[in-house]
Design a protein around this motif. Structure first.
Motif, short mmCIF file in Angstrom:
data_model
loop_
_atom_site.label_atom_id
_atom_site.label_comp_id
_atom_site.label_asym_id
_atom_site.label_seq_id
_atom_site.Cartn_x
_atom_site.Cartn_y
_atom_site.Cartn_z
N PHE A 70 58.19 29.26 108.96
CA PHE A 70 58.56 29.59 110.23
C PHE A 70 59.26 30.81 110.39
N LEU A 71 59.98 31.07 109.45
CA LEU A 71 61.46 31.88 109.53
C LEU A 71 60.39 33.58 109.27
N GLY A 92 50.15 21.75 103.93
CA GLY A 92 51.29 20.61 103.95
C GLY A 92 51.60 19.59 104.80
N TYR A 93 51.25 18.20 104.41
CA TYR A 93 51.44 17.53 105.60
C TYR A 93 50.09 16.95 105.91
N GLU A 104 56.20 6.35 113.72
CA GLU A 104 56.26 7.13 113.04
C GLU A 104 56.13 8.83 113.32
N SER A 105 56.14 9.39 112.91
CA SER A 105 55.38 10.86 113.15
C SER A 105 54.00 11.07 112.25
N THR A 110 52.92 17.66 114.12
CA THR A 110 54.02 18.16 114.49
C THR A 110 53.60 19.66 113.94
N LEU A 111 53.80 19.69 112.45
CA LEU A 111 53.64 21.22 111.67
C LEU A 111 52.84 22.13 113.04
#
Length: 182
Positions: A70-71, A92-93, A104-105, A110-111
């Motif tokens: 993200f950075l 990942g995820y 639950e997420s 979300t990612l």
């Protein structure tokens, strides 16, 4: 076009830049000492990406690589890149692709939403569940390495392949057909 690699994917990013005959932009990565004393990640592009289509190559595991991704995406966008294609070799995820219990997420989704903040499209290696591609708010597609794996297995004269779970059966079937192990 320019290619930028996250810390976990620098060699892959350089290889992609070489294959595409385009420039690679180095990145300064720091964690304390010299960085932030609480261990925060610091990234700085060491070359210009102004007006460029940038390919950002970075895995999203372990968690620190997500923050770094993200950075980097933010730094690339702020530095004036025209377009960002995220290349995520390992997403990942990606296994939490649906809600099993209330509260639950759905971490895969979300990612995906956060990747879309700065990126215009996504290329990733094979997902646990290919339906996950539909949850991205940007164009997203899988890039398969199965054909290369199948060619290797054929030259290695492997007798059979075994899938570790039901979701991997499609990969084993494809590789097996290419390796003539069926």
């Amino acid at each position: 076009m320019k290619v930028v690699g996250g810390l976990a994917s620098v060699l892959l990013a350089k290889g992609i830049a070489q294959e595409l005959a385009t420039g690679h932009v180095d990145v300064a990565f720091e964690r304390h000492p010299g960085g932030f004393p609480d261990g925060e990640c610091y990234v700085r592009l060491l070359g210009s990406v102004m007006g460029e289509h940038v390919i950002l190559v970075q895995t999203t595991y372990p968690d620190s690589m997500i923050v770094e991704f993200f950075l980097l995406a933010d730094a690339i966008r702020d530095a004036g890149a025209q377009r960002i294609t995220a290349v995520i070799p390992y997403y990942g995820y990606g296994r939490q692709d649906k809600r099993f219990l209330d509260g639950e997420s759905v971490s895969a989704k979300t990612l995906a939403k956060h990747i879309a903040v700065d990126c215009d499209e996504l290329l990733t290696m094979t997902f646990h569940n290919s339906d996950l591609l539909k949850t991205f708010p940007i164009p997203a597609r899988e890039v398969s390495g199965i054909s290369a794996l199948g060619r290797y297995l054929k030259s290695a004269k492997v007798d059979f392949l075994l899938a570790p779970d039901d979701n991997a059966v499609r990969f084993v079937e494809e590789a097996s057909a290419l390796a003539d192990t069926s």
